[in-house]
Design a protein around this motif. Structure first.
Motif, PDB file in Angstrom:
ATOM      1  N   ALA A   1      11.633   3.046  -1.889  1.00 19.08           N
ATOM      2  CA  ALA A   1      10.089   3.464  -2.342  1.00 19.08           C
ATOM      3  C   ALA A   1       9.659   2.428  -3.355  1.00 19.08           C
ATOM      4  O   ALA A   1      10.236   2.038  -4.193  1.00 19.08           O
ATOM      5  CB  ALA A   1       9.947   4.716  -2.876  1.00 19.08           C
ATOM      6  N   VAL A   2       8.190   1.876  -3.207  1.00 15.98           N
ATOM      7  CA  VAL A   2       7.589   0.897  -4.093  1.00 15.98           C
ATOM      8  C   VAL A   2       6.808   1.865  -5.227  1.00 15.98           C
ATOM      9  O   VAL A   2       6.035   2.947  -4.874  1.00 15.98           O
ATOM     10  CB  VAL A   2       6.671   0.029  -3.540  1.00 15.98           C
ATOM     11  N   ASP A   3       7.290   1.953  -6.380  1.00 14.40           N
ATOM     12  CA  ASP A   3       6.656   2.656  -7.507  1.00 14.40           C
ATOM     13  C   ASP A   3       7.022   4.329  -7.393  1.00 14.40           C
ATOM     14  O   ASP A   3       7.663   4.643  -8.455  1.00 14.40           O
ATOM     15  CB  ASP A   3       5.138   2.556  -7.499  1.00 14.40           C
ATOM     16  N   LEU A   4       6.795   4.835  -6.405  1.00 19.98           N
ATOM     17  CA  LEU A   4       6.956   6.349  -6.205  1.00 19.98           C
ATOM     18  C   LEU A   4       7.170   6.700  -4.794  1.00 19.98           C
ATOM     19  O   LEU A   4       6.238   5.978  -4.087  1.00 19.98           O
ATOM     20  CB  LEU A   4       5.952   7.232  -7.121  1.00 19.98           C
ATOM     21  N   PRO A   5       7.918   7.546  -4.122  1.00 20.68           N
ATOM     22  CA  PRO A   5       7.852   7.852  -2.896  1.00 20.68           C
ATOM     23  C   PRO A   5       6.352   8.486  -2.657  1.00 20.68           C
ATOM     24  O   PRO A   5       5.752   9.261  -3.273  1.00 20.68           O
ATOM     25  CB  PRO A   5       8.815   8.836  -2.783  1.00 20.68           C
ATOM     26  N   SER A   6       5.751   7.743  -1.542  1.00 15.71           N
ATOM     27  CA  SER A   6       4.479   8.385  -1.062  1.00 15.71           C
ATOM     28  C   SER A   6       4.236   9.731  -0.803  1.00 15.71           C
ATOM     29  O   SER A   6       5.423  10.225  -0.267  1.00 15.71           O
ATOM     30  CB  SER A   6       4.020   7.569   0.045  1.00 15.71           C
ATOM     31  N   GLY A   7       3.297  10.398  -1.469  1.00 16.97           N
ATOM     32  CA  GLY A   7       3.279  11.669  -1.435  1.00 16.97           C
ATOM     33  C   GLY A   7       3.438  12.395  -2.706  1.00 16.97           C
ATOM     34  O   GLY A   7       3.054  13.498  -2.786  1.00 16.97           O
ATOM     35  N   ILE A   8       4.234  11.761  -3.754  1.00 11.42           N
ATOM     36  CA  ILE A   8       4.498  12.423  -4.959  1.00 11.42           C
ATOM     37  C   ILE A   8       3.486  12.100  -6.065  1.00 11.42           C
ATOM     38  O   ILE A   8       2.872  11.148  -6.039  1.00 11.42           O
ATOM     39  CB  ILE A   8       5.763  12.197  -5.348  1.00 11.42           C
ATOM     40  N   ASP A   9       2.799  13.102  -6.569  1.00 12.74           N
ATOM     41  CA  ASP A   9       2.006  12.983  -7.575  1.00 12.74           C
ATOM     42  C   ASP A   9       2.727  12.323  -8.803  1.00 12.74           C
ATOM     43  O   ASP A   9       3.601  13.144  -9.379  1.00 12.74           O
ATOM     44  CB  ASP A   9       1.397  14.368  -7.955  1.00 12.74           C
ATOM     45  N   GLY A  10       2.455  11.250  -9.309  1.00  9.39           N
ATOM     46  CA  GLY A  10       3.002  10.587 -10.500  1.00  9.39           C
ATOM     47  C   GLY A  10       2.960  11.285 -11.864  1.00  9.39           C
ATOM     48  O   GLY A  10       3.590  11.141 -12.622  1.00  9.39           O
ATOM     49  N   ARG A  11       1.919  12.035 -11.788  1.00 10.40           N
ATOM     50  CA  ARG A  11       1.741  13.008 -13.159  1.00 10.40           C
ATOM     51  C   ARG A  11       2.304  14.192 -13.042  1.00 10.40           C
ATOM     52  O   ARG A  11       2.753  14.681 -14.161  1.00 10.40           O
ATOM     53  CB  ARG A  11       0.091  13.336 -13.050  1.00 10.40           C
ATOM     54  N   SER A  12       2.592  14.906 -11.953  1.00  9.34           N
ATOM     55  CA  SER A  12       3.258  16.020 -11.955  1.00  9.34           C
ATOM     56  C   SER A  12       4.540  16.149 -11.311  1.00  9.34           C
ATOM     57  O   SER A  12       5.283  17.265 -11.386  1.00  9.34           O
ATOM     58  CB  SER A  12       2.376  17.284 -11.638  1.00  9.34           C
ATOM     59  N   GLY A  13       4.793  15.188 -10.375  1.00 14.69           N
ATOM     60  CA  GLY A  13       5.947  15.099  -9.517  1.00 14.69           C
ATOM     61  C   GLY A  13       5.974  16.124  -8.422  1.00 14.69           C
ATOM     62  O   GLY A  13       6.988  16.323  -7.701  1.00 14.69           O
ATOM     63  N   ARG A  14       4.655  16.563  -8.320  1.00 14.57           N
ATOM     64  CA  ARG A  14       4.435  17.640  -6.864  1.00 14.57           C
ATOM     65  C   ARG A  14       4.196  17.023  -5.896  1.00 14.57           C
ATOM     66  O   ARG A  14       3.350  15.828  -5.991  1.00 14.57           O
ATOM     67  CB  ARG A  14       3.519  18.686  -7.296  1.00 14.57           C
ATOM     68  N   PRO A  15       4.678  17.157  -4.634  1.00 12.98           N
ATOM     69  CA  PRO A  15       4.390  16.631  -3.289  1.00 12.98           C
ATOM     70  C   PRO A  15       2.930  16.924  -3.026  1.00 12.98           C
ATOM     71  O   PRO A  15       2.593  18.056  -3.398  1.00 12.98           O
ATOM     72  CB  PRO A  15       5.341  17.318  -2.490  1.00 12.98           C
TER      73      PRO A  15
ATOM     74  N   PHE B   1       8.093  10.953   1.156  1.00 14.58           N
ATOM     75  CA  PHE B   1       8.942  10.739   1.552  1.00 14.58           C
ATOM     76  C   PHE B   1      10.238  10.771   0.620  1.00 14.58           C
ATOM     77  O   PHE B   1      10.045  11.097  -0.680  1.00 14.58           O
ATOM     78  CB  PHE B   1       9.171   8.940   1.310  1.00 14.58           C
ATOM     79  N   LYS B   2      11.348  10.940   0.918  1.00 14.64           N
ATOM     80  CA  LYS B   2      12.755  11.192   0.512  1.00 14.64           C
ATOM     81  C   LYS B   2      13.552   9.752   0.272  1.00 14.64           C
ATOM     82  O   LYS B   2      13.997   9.356   1.210  1.00 14.64           O
ATOM     83  CB  LYS B   2      13.735  12.217   0.836  1.00 14.64           C
ATOM     84  N   ALA B   3      13.340   9.301  -0.831  1.00 12.49           N
ATOM     85  CA  ALA B   3      13.895   7.942  -1.014  1.00 12.49           C
ATOM     86  C   ALA B   3      15.122   7.653  -1.488  1.00 12.49           C
ATOM     87  O   ALA B   3      15.734   8.638  -1.960  1.00 12.49           O
ATOM     88  CB  ALA B   3      12.968   7.093  -1.940  1.00 12.49           C
ATOM     89  N   ASP B   4      16.077   6.623  -1.010  1.00  6.24           N
ATOM     90  CA  ASP B   4      17.225   6.227  -1.381  1.00  6.24           C
ATOM     91  C   ASP B   4      17.304   5.903  -2.728  1.00  6.24           C
ATOM     92  O   ASP B   4      18.329   5.875  -3.685  1.00  6.24           O
ATOM     93  CB  ASP B   4      18.045   5.397  -0.467  1.00  6.24           C
ATOM     94  N   CYS B   5      16.190   5.031  -3.000  1.00  4.42           N
ATOM     95  CA  CYS B   5      16.010   4.186  -4.428  1.00  4.42           C
ATOM     96  C   CYS B   5      14.463   4.121  -4.176  1.00  4.42           C
ATOM     97  O   CYS B   5      13.725   3.936  -3.543  1.00  4.42           O
ATOM     98  CB  CYS B   5      16.825   2.721  -3.974  1.00  4.42           C
ATOM     99  N   THR B   6      14.071   4.107  -5.869  1.00  8.31           N
ATOM    100  CA  THR B   6      12.641   3.791  -5.891  1.00  8.31           C
ATOM    101  C   THR B   6      12.655   2.550  -7.083  1.00  8.31           C
ATOM    102  O   THR B   6      13.133   2.720  -8.031  1.00  8.31           O
ATOM    103  CB  THR B   6      12.079   4.949  -6.565  1.00  8.31           C
ATOM    104  N   VAL B   7      11.724   1.542  -6.732  1.00  3.19           N
ATOM    105  CA  VAL B   7      11.384   0.666  -7.762  1.00  3.19           C
ATOM    106  C   VAL B   7      10.126   0.756  -8.395  1.00  3.19           C
ATOM    107  O   VAL B   7       8.991   0.831  -7.768  1.00  3.19           O
ATOM    108  CB  VAL B   7      11.585  -0.817  -6.986  1.00  3.19           C
ATOM    109  N   THR B   8      10.063   1.153  -9.639  1.00  2.00           N
ATOM    110  CA  THR B   8       8.916   1.124 -10.471  1.00  2.00           C
ATOM    111  C   THR B   8       8.741  -0.039 -11.507  1.00  2.00           C
ATOM    112  O   THR B   8       9.625  -0.758 -11.471  1.00  2.00           O
ATOM    113  CB  THR B   8       8.916   2.532 -11.080  1.00  2.00           C
TER     114      THR B   8
END
Length: 498
Positions: free
Chosen positions: A154-168, A173-180
């Motif tokens: 995932a780039v920055d955060l798995p798509s579909g996750i709210d970066g403020r709250s962590g809620r889908p 996506f369920k990522a194996d690795c996330t690069v932020t």
């Protein structure tokens, strides 16, 4: 990344402000995008050297721009690349449009992507700033990737996750690795986002530290940087009376174990003296189990008031196994001017009229710590708990300000908040902390720090962190007794570093 504090967290809005300030200071924004894309490509090649194909999924904004840069770098390295776009990439503007033009290769519509064996998906559809529900076609694509079982970067955060709250926001996506980039976001640490990010790598893309410090709020990851300067160190002049006298209130004869767990944890965490205040019908049960912890009979509010007037008592813990009702409320109100950790039954005793509790502790410096789990939080703050527009840190902060208390909003992503605006997300608690008696141990540890003179927020944050450290030492099959016994080792390990 050495020049950026590892505990730094930025909300999506703060990160966007850092991007703008960088551009205003003369750093080309496209340079930042290129470095982000390079970091994604380098991570992909490092983690997935056997990939048969990298399927780069690019969205309609700057996250998609990062994807186009990564695709170009991967292609130049000799990897097999296929790029899929959400929307018409010819409509892209600004840096994302430039990244697309420099890619120069074929781009297929996102709807044509079908995962196949040997694929690695690079998810550059949406980043941490997403605030709307995912389109149906993206939701369907996520399901197909999940069924195929192919890895996701995932780039920055798995798509579909709210970066403020962590809620889908629908699906994610369920990522194996996330690069932020530059700093993690709350969505990387809060559930369920935390469980969907996989390994998190933070790439330094060149935003100066002065800008990062200028945009940061009062949210951080919990760790020694918050409270280590306040830790009481045992020296040659240490004396038990200088390290505070902690009082733990016991319940009736059949419910004494919780208070004893709190008391042992408090003693192990450095309180100079610990006394269990027990009703008369529980004196024998408590006396049979206590050695270094002292015991005193306290049945009534009058007996408590007399003791408070005639003894030097530093801090109190009320709630573990105490019982719910007017007796608990009376004792709490008698302690309204003293440092108090209110837990479990003590919290629930005020569910019908929480304002009585909040008003009692409203004056002076904050000296109340509340340690609710999800259900208890909802009993004290039903309107805040029900507000789905708020993230967990935002809920904890609103509660702290209303209650004039430090809040320990417990869970696998425990959040600590202070009325002054500071908020910390704890990350070191292993899943086996979810065991009977664990919360009693935590209450005793926080109480010990209050007894030793730490302010409420620092006491709460230190207690939560060292609670997690002790659980790590105890291992997956621990009991609460193991946890309490290892509180001292966790404390020694930390103090040895400072």
């Amino acid at each position: 990344m050495a020049h950026i504090p590892s505990h730094l967290l930025l909300t999506p809005d703060e990160m966007a402000r850092a991007d703008r300030m960088s551009a205003e200071s003369g750093i080309p924004s496209f340079d930042l995008m290129q470095r982000a894309g390079y970091a994604v490509a380098a991570t992909a090649l490092s983690l997935f050297p056997a990939a048969l194909r990298f399927a780069v999924l690019c969205g309609p904004g700057n996250n998609g721009g990062d994807g186009y840069v990564a695709a170009r770098q991967l292609a130049e390295s000799g990897a097999d690349i296929t790029v899929y776009a959400l929307g018409d990439p010819d409509d892209l503007k600004g840096d994302a449009g430039r990244a697309y033009q420099l890619w120069g290769g074929l781009v297929a519509p996102l709807c044509e992507f079908e995962p196949r064996p040997g694929d690695v998906v690079i998810d550059a559809l949406f980043g941490a700033g997403l605030s709307r529900t995912l389109p149906d076609d993206v939701t369907a694509l996520i399901s197909s990737v999940e069924r195929a079982g192919v890895p996701v970067l995932a780039v920055d955060l798995p798509s579909g996750i709210d970066g403020r709250s962590g809620r889908p926001l629908g699906a994610a996506f369920k990522a194996d690795c996330t690069v932020t980039f530059m700093a993690r976001k709350p969505g990387h640490l809060l559930l369920p986002g935390k469980s969907l990010c996989g390994d998190i790598k933070v790439a330094d893309i060149g935003i100066p530290r002065r800008i990062m410090e200028a945009v940061r709020g009062r949210l951080s990851e919990n760790g020694p940087q918050i409270w280590s300067a306040n830790l009481p160190l045992v020296g040659a002049d240490s004396h038990k009376y200088r390290r505070g006298h902690l009082v733990i209130f016991s319940g009736e004869a059949s419910k004494t174990g919780a208070a004893r767990l709190s008391a042992i944890a408090g003693l192990k965490t450095g309180a100079g003296l610990v006394t269990v205040a027990s009703p008369e019908n529980a004196m024998v049960a408590n006396a049979a189990q206590l050695t270094a912890v002292m015991l005193r009979k306290v049945d009534s509010e009058a007996e408590l008031s007399d003791w408070l007037e005639n003894a030097k008592l530093s801090a109190f813990v009320l709630g573990p196994g105490f019982g719910i009702g007017s007796h608990a409320r009376d004792f709490v109100l008698a302690l309204k001017d003293r440092p108090l950790v209110l837990d479990a039954d003590g919290i629930t005793s005020f569910r019908d009229d929480p304002a009585i509790l909040f008003d009692a502790f409203a004056d002076g410096e904050t000296h109340l710590v509340l340690t609710p789990h999800e259900g208890e939080f909802g009993r004290l703050f039903p309107d805040i708990a029900a507000d789905e527009t708020l993230s967990k840190p935002e809920k904890a902060l609103k509660a702290a300000r209303r209650a004039h208390a430090a809040i320990v909003y417990k869970g696998a992503d425990t959040v600590i908040a202070s009325p002054d605006g500071r908020v910390a997300i704890n990350t070191n608690g292993p899943p086996w902390l979810a065991t009977a008696g664990s919360g009693d141990v935590l209450a005793g540890m926080i109480g010990a720090f209050l007894a030793q003179g730490l302010p409420t927020f620092e006491a709460a944050a230190a207690g939560v962190y060292l609670h997690g450290q002790a659980a790590g030492l105890a291992g997956p099959y621990m009991t609460a007794e193991d946890l309490a016994g290892l509180a001292g080792q966790a404390m020694a390990d930390i103090t040895a570093r400072f």
